[in-house]
Design an enzyme around this catalytic site. Structure first.
Site, PDB file in Angstrom:
ATOM      1  N   GLU A  56      44.661  32.706  40.262  1.00  0.00           N
ATOM      2  CA  GLU A  56      45.320  33.969  39.931  1.00  0.00           C
ATOM      3  C   GLU A  56      46.317  34.408  40.991  1.00  0.00           C
ATOM      4  OE1 GLU A  56      42.060  33.443  39.954  1.00  0.00           O
ATOM      5  OE2 GLU A  56      41.592  33.385  37.816  1.00  0.00           O
ATOM      6  N   PHE A  81      40.241  40.332  37.979  1.00  0.00           N
ATOM      7  CA  PHE A  81      40.916  39.377  38.850  1.00  0.00           C
ATOM      8  C   PHE A  81      42.363  39.793  39.088  1.00  0.00           C
ATOM      9  CE2 PHE A  81      37.904  36.909  36.051  1.00  0.00           C
ATOM     10  CZ  PHE A  81      36.825  37.126  36.890  1.00  0.00           C
ATOM     11  N   ARG A 165      38.160  44.621  25.766  1.00  0.00           N
ATOM     12  CA  ARG A 165      37.705  43.388  25.130  1.00  0.00           C
ATOM     13  C   ARG A 165      37.366  43.611  23.664  1.00  0.00           C
ATOM     14  NH1 ARG A 165      33.032  40.591  23.880  1.00  0.00           N
ATOM     15  NH2 ARG A 165      33.125  38.382  24.341  1.00  0.00           N
TER      16      ARG A 165
END
Ligand SMILES: Cc1ncc(C[n+]2csc(CCOP(=O)(O)OP(=O)(O)O)c2C)c(N)n1
Lengths: 317, 293
Positions: A56, A81, A165
């Protein structure tokens, strides 16, 4: 029950649209093509889609490098992240240089569910808000996520967009206006203002219904852009309503609540309450269980409203 | 587009490069004495490589820093600003007198490079381990566009201890970015001592090769060898190239050479005078040259 859809799908659909209209848009992903829903773009524009692997930090800075030659890079990974692992890259390379990098942080909030605390990003608002040049959008539903993504391509400089999500209630429609940096009043009312972002906008609308049943007119503000913040709208809400409850799927310190309070205390101090995650990490569970257990329901907003209304002065000023 | 259309604006011969490297070293000592803070050793050691880049290799237009057809270079080790700024000043991006305001409140030359303050700086840096990733992104995008530019990541050996550096090395090897060249200031020195004692990175070339790079080792003070390595890098197809430039921190100053305490401090005025004497000038002479340009 309203229609349910994922905000991350709004992101994915918008990227594909951008791909068609703007040849400069490129998409980078860190081994999460399907779950961040950049797959629509990947399929249609394989030449502008860059797989970066599980790396990342490199992805963030590579996006910076792409922006230098006129690309509009959107990168996508989980918010945990994007915001935390790459913070140094975001701070020094992206923000200090004020580069045109768009960060899609998926899987924000406790509603991420069974994956547990590591994957439930609940710190991005405070982190992104503290960075000069960074802008932060937290869309409330599928349509708004789509519009926010399209808008991010047009706003110069670093933008962080937070997605969830799960399927969440659709509270806007394709024609609901979306203006970057401007909050939206979804329901008028003068007794109290409920200021929310993300999935909590739906909960705030539910709370307003409950309050209305008790004769309390709540104004519901969808504050999709946390930075830059809509000072005018918030100050007017403080002046006209005299009490504010904020609601966010995020840690209580430094997020939406803090941002609103910073405006309100300077321009028109009124009592406030904060509905947010109370300074603790998440855990596994179903999204429903967790939203309830972590106090992120309409009933929690109603309870906060009751509390703040007791402290509301007879007259403002 | 032909390489010749977009070449280096100076393209000095060997004597010219030698002389420019000397002037640049004088700049570095002078600006650091004036600033009273900053990094001396790395910039002095990297001066020969940097001179070859700015006065022979890189395509750019000093009067038009954002010229779309330029090559792009990234000083990933942001702390070597004295060499970076001296090269930009000598190349004509801004007047040399600006060097005398290095690290000062009213100057445009920040302690670590800030692209919003200084023409010729593409990206702000100072947190190690990011420049190669930026260069990767720029090289990837340039290839996407079919643009002939070359992209140079200028890295330190110490920052190869950062995991993110290896993320970028892995990605560039994977994507076969032959328009990307990393040049490492391989002086074997970092803040706490020798790199090999602190956290060893040898065998360095083998590591790069195993990440699918072309690796060239070169004496970082041998100008013809440096130019030759740059040529080889340009000629290498299907792989990115790393040039591991073996340098001596503080070179050529007798009391600085290879001493890691010179990583992050400036010379005192007395030390500066001694160093400038070794470089054939004085503080008075060189500072007035800078101030009058
Ligand atoms: C991410 C990060 N960690 C730590 C530092 C502090 N720091 C500055 S230079 C340096 C290492 C110096 O070694 P090297 O990069 O090889 O440079 P040289 O001494 O050869 O100039 C460190 C640890 C930093 N700038 N960035």
């Amino acid at each position: 029950m309203p229609e349910m859809k994922k905000t991350r799908e709004g992101f994915g659909r918008a990227l594909a649209e951008l791909g068609r209209t703007n040849p400069d848009v490129v998409v980078l992903v860190g081994d999460l093509t399907d779950s961040t829903m950049v797959s629509f773009f990947a399929k249609e524009f394989p030449d502008r889609f860059i797989q970066m692997g599980v790396a990342e930090q490199n992805m963030m800075t590579a996006a910076a490098g792409l922006s230098l030659i006129g690309k509009i890079p959107f990168l996508s990974t989980y918010g945990a992240f994007a915001a935390c692992r790459c913070l140094d890259q975001i701070r020094v390379t992206v923000c200090y240089s004020n580069l045109n990098v768009k960060i899609g942080g998926a899987h924000g909030g406790i509603s991420v569910g069974p994956d547990g605390a590591t994957h439930q990003a609940m710190e991005e608002f405070s982190i992104m808000r503290s960075l000069p040049n960074m802008k932060l959008i937290v869309p409330c539903d599928f349509h708004e996520a789509r519009k926010a993504t399209l808008a991010a391509a047009d706003v110069w400089g670093p933008v962080y967009i937070r997605f969830g999500r799960e399927n969440v209630p659709v509270v806007t429609d394709p024609d609901t206006p979306f203006e970057f940096g401007k909050g939206l009043v979804l329901r008028e009312g003068g007794d109290i203002a409920l200021v929310a972002c993300g999935v909590m906008v739906y909960e705030a609308l539910q709370a307003a219904e409950t309050l209305a049943g008790r004769g309390i007119d709540a104004r519901v503000i969808n504050l999709h852009t946390l930075k830059p913040i809509d000072k005018v709208l918030l100050t007017r809400a403080a002046e006209e309503c005299g009490a504010i409850v904020t609601a966010e799927e995020h840690q209580i310190y430094g997020g939406l609540g803090g941002a609103v309070a910073e405006v309100v205390v300077r321009h028109c101090p009124v009592p406030m309450e904060f509905v947010a995650v109370d300074d603790r990490f998440g855990q596994s569970g179903t999204p429903d269980e967790l939203m309830t257990a972590f106090g992120l329901r309409a009933k929690d907003i109603v309870a906060a409203a009751d509390k703040v209304l007791k402290r509301k002065p007879e007259r403002v000023f | 587009m032909e390489q010749s259309d977009r070449g280096n604006p100076y393209r000095y011969d060997m004597a010219g490069l030698q002389h420019k490297a000397l002037e640049i070293r004088r700049d570095i000592i002078t600006m650091l004495v004036e600033a009273k803070s900053g990094h001396t050793g790395g910039p002095m050691g990297f001066a020969d490589v940097a001179t070859c880049l700015f006065f022979h290799e890189l395509a750019y237009k000093p009067a038009e820093p954002k010229w779309p057809d330029r090559d792009m270079w990234f000083f990933s080790m942001g702390h070597v600003t004295p060499i970076h700024y001296s090269c930009l000043g000598e190349a004509g991006f801004y007047p040399l007198r600006d060097l005398m305001k290095f690290r000062k409140f009213d100057g445009q030359l920040q302690g670590h490079p800030s692209c919003l303050d200084t023409p010729g700086v593409e990206v702000s840096s100072g947190s190690l381990g990011q420049g190669l990733s930026i260069a990767f992104g720029t090289a990837y995008g340039s290839r996407m566009d079919g643009h002939p530019r070359r992209v140079y990541a200028l890295c330190s050996d110490g920052e190869h201890q950062e995991g993110s550096t290896w993320e970028a090395i892995m990605a560039a090897g994977h994507y076969k970015l032959d328009n990307l060249c990393t040049i490492v200031d391989y002086n074997n020195i970092q803040i706490d001592g020798y790199v090999e004692d602190t956290m060893g990175i040898a065998p360095f070339a083998e590591k790069y090769r195993s990440f699918r790079w072309n690796a060239i080792e070169v004496d970082g003070h041998d100008l013809p060898a440096i130019l030759d390595a740059l040529r080889q890098a340009r000629a290498c197809k299907g792989k990115p190239t790393v040039i591991l430039a073996r340098t001596i921190m503080g070179y050529p100053i007798s009391f600085m050479r290879n001493l890691y305490e010179w990583h992050g401090k400036p010379p005192t005025p007395e030390q500066g005078e001694k160093a400038l004497a070794e470089l054939g000038t004085t503080y008075a002479e060189w500072s007035s040259r800078l101030l009058s340009n």
